[in-house]
Write a protein that holds these residues in place. Sequence first.
Motif, PDB file in Angstrom:
ATOM      1  N   TRP A 147      -7.299  -1.375   6.903  1.00 35.17           N
ATOM      2  CA  TRP A 147      -6.324  -1.830   5.907  1.00 35.17           C
ATOM      3  C   TRP A 147      -5.171  -0.850   5.829  1.00 35.17           C
ATOM      4  O   TRP A 147      -5.373   0.354   5.804  1.00 35.17           O
ATOM      5  N   LYS A 148      -3.963  -1.382   5.781  1.00 35.90           N
ATOM      6  CA  LYS A 148      -2.763  -0.540   5.640  1.00 35.90           C
ATOM      7  C   LYS A 148      -2.577  -0.203   4.167  1.00 35.90           C
ATOM      8  O   LYS A 148      -2.709  -1.050   3.303  1.00 35.90           O
ATOM      9  N   VAL A 149      -2.307   1.061   3.909  1.00 36.53           N
ATOM     10  CA  VAL A 149      -2.077   1.518   2.541  1.00 36.53           C
ATOM     11  C   VAL A 149      -0.643   1.166   2.167  1.00 36.53           C
ATOM     12  O   VAL A 149       0.304   1.539   2.865  1.00 36.53           O
ATOM     13  N   GLY A 188     -12.649 -22.619  -1.478  1.00 37.19           N
ATOM     14  CA  GLY A 188     -11.437 -23.138  -0.856  1.00 37.19           C
ATOM     15  C   GLY A 188     -11.518 -23.068   0.664  1.00 37.19           C
ATOM     16  O   GLY A 188     -12.554 -22.736   1.231  1.00 37.19           O
ATOM     17  N   TRP A 189     -10.406 -23.377   1.323  1.00 31.92           N
ATOM     18  CA  TRP A 189     -10.345 -23.329   2.784  1.00 31.92           C
ATOM     19  C   TRP A 189      -9.636 -22.090   3.294  1.00 31.92           C
ATOM     20  O   TRP A 189      -9.907 -21.607   4.383  1.00 31.92           O
ATOM     21  N   TRP A 190      -8.667 -21.546   2.510  1.00 24.60           N
ATOM     22  CA  TRP A 190      -7.904 -20.393   2.951  1.00 24.60           C
ATOM     23  C   TRP A 190      -7.850 -19.366   1.830  1.00 24.60           C
ATOM     24  O   TRP A 190      -7.626 -19.712   0.668  1.00 24.60           O
ATOM     25  N   TYR A 191      -8.034 -18.111   2.211  1.00 26.74           N
ATOM     26  CA  TYR A 191      -7.970 -17.000   1.244  1.00 26.74           C
ATOM     27  C   TYR A 191      -7.127 -15.866   1.816  1.00 26.74           C
ATOM     28  O   TYR A 191      -7.165 -15.596   3.016  1.00 26.74           O
ATOM     29  N   LYS A 192      -6.400 -15.222   0.922  1.00 27.68           N
ATOM     30  CA  LYS A 192      -5.695 -13.994   1.268  1.00 27.68           C
ATOM     31  C   LYS A 192      -6.464 -12.859   0.621  1.00 27.68           C
ATOM     32  O   LYS A 192      -6.841 -12.948  -0.552  1.00 27.68           O
ATOM     33  N   LEU A 193      -6.713 -11.795   1.381  1.00 25.72           N
ATOM     34  CA  LEU A 193      -7.508 -10.679   0.881  1.00 25.72           C
ATOM     35  C   LEU A 193      -6.635  -9.452   0.648  1.00 25.72           C
ATOM     36  O   LEU A 193      -5.694  -9.195   1.395  1.00 25.72           O
ATOM     37  N   TYR A 194      -6.986  -8.724  -0.385  1.00 26.13           N
ATOM     38  CA  TYR A 194      -6.365  -7.445  -0.695  1.00 26.13           C
ATOM     39  C   TYR A 194      -7.495  -6.441  -0.932  1.00 26.13           C
ATOM     40  O   TYR A 194      -8.598  -6.820  -1.307  1.00 26.13           O
ATOM     41  N   ILE A 195      -7.195  -5.181  -0.747  1.00 27.07           N
ATOM     42  CA  ILE A 195      -8.130  -4.119  -1.108  1.00 27.07           C
ATOM     43  C   ILE A 195      -7.465  -3.282  -2.192  1.00 27.07           C
ATOM     44  O   ILE A 195      -6.301  -2.900  -2.061  1.00 27.07           O
ATOM     45  N   VAL A 196      -8.195  -3.032  -3.272  1.00 23.09           N
ATOM     46  CA  VAL A 196      -7.710  -2.108  -4.298  1.00 23.09           C
ATOM     47  C   VAL A 196      -8.761  -1.019  -4.456  1.00 23.09           C
ATOM     48  O   VAL A 196      -9.931  -1.216  -4.140  1.00 23.09           O
ATOM     49  N   GLU A 197      -8.321   0.131  -4.936  1.00 26.49           N
ATOM     50  CA  GLU A 197      -9.260   1.218  -5.186  1.00 26.49           C
ATOM     51  C   GLU A 197      -9.571   1.247  -6.669  1.00 26.49           C
ATOM     52  O   GLU A 197      -8.678   1.206  -7.511  1.00 26.49           O
ATOM     53  N   TYR A 198     -10.861   1.245  -6.969  1.00 26.29           N
ATOM     54  CA  TYR A 198     -11.297   1.330  -8.356  1.00 26.29           C
ATOM     55  C   TYR A 198     -12.359   2.412  -8.444  1.00 26.29           C
ATOM     56  O   TYR A 198     -13.387   2.324  -7.771  1.00 26.29           O
ATOM     57  N   MET A 199     -12.103   3.451  -9.216  1.00 27.30           N
ATOM     58  CA  MET A 199     -13.026   4.585  -9.344  1.00 27.30           C
ATOM     59  C   MET A 199     -13.437   5.121  -7.978  1.00 27.30           C
ATOM     60  O   MET A 199     -14.614   5.308  -7.692  1.00 27.30           O
ATOM     61  N   GLU A 200     -12.447   5.295  -7.121  1.00 26.05           N
ATOM     62  CA  GLU A 200     -12.627   5.871  -5.787  1.00 26.05           C
ATOM     63  C   GLU A 200     -13.430   4.992  -4.841  1.00 26.05           C
ATOM     64  O   GLU A 200     -13.953   5.457  -3.832  1.00 26.05           O
ATOM     65  N   ASN A 201     -13.562   3.712  -5.156  1.00 24.09           N
ATOM     66  CA  ASN A 201     -14.286   2.776  -4.300  1.00 24.09           C
ATOM     67  C   ASN A 201     -13.395   1.588  -3.959  1.00 24.09           C
ATOM     68  O   ASN A 201     -12.635   1.118  -4.804  1.00 24.09           O
TER      69      ASN A 201
END
Length: 197
Positions: free
Chosen positions: A27-29, A175-188
């Motif tokens: 994942w790109k920051v 659904g059929w299509w999803y966009k994913l994101y990554i967030v950091e929560y409590m260092e995870n």
Amino acid sequence: MTKTHIDNWENPITTFLVDSGRDLRNWKVHGTDDTTSLVRLKYYPCVNTSNNSIAYVRLTKTRISFYLTNISLGWYEINDKSYILSIKCPQDNTTEVNFQFVLKTWNLGENILDFYFNGAEFKFVKGQFYNKSSEEELVNQLISKDEEKIKLIKRCFRGLDMETIGKSITNYYDGWWYKLYIVEYMENPIIIAEKIR
């Protein structure tokens, strides 16, 4: 990701496949040239924004095929008392409660602590306690103490190594299509899944 049916003679599955050339582990920051990596075959917490539900999804390089909503995490100590710790991710009424900590003693019973995770923090909603003494102890030693509550959340709301195969992902992503994101929560890392259609 796109819902994809994979047929083979042994066990056909429905999976969500990432766009060609993408890797769910890397994942790109945002705003930098840095990247962060996730571990293949770990289950990561995922928030489905279409209904505020949470589940742990099994990540591979190209797909997410399985999810879990009940996970046992072994022993947990609170004020020199041992509990068997597990987590549950309710899939109904998820605008009220979407995460539960279950603390069970081997001889007395279980306590269920209902929380709502709004994407930024865990808010305690209510508890179901096996007796008044247990309620007082958990409220005083865990719920009202931020450092203890954070310790519990960090133990539970993170990527988990598990060999088990979960339920079919189509029961979590409808659904059929999803966009994913990554967030950091409590260092995870937490996966955020946004339904496109």
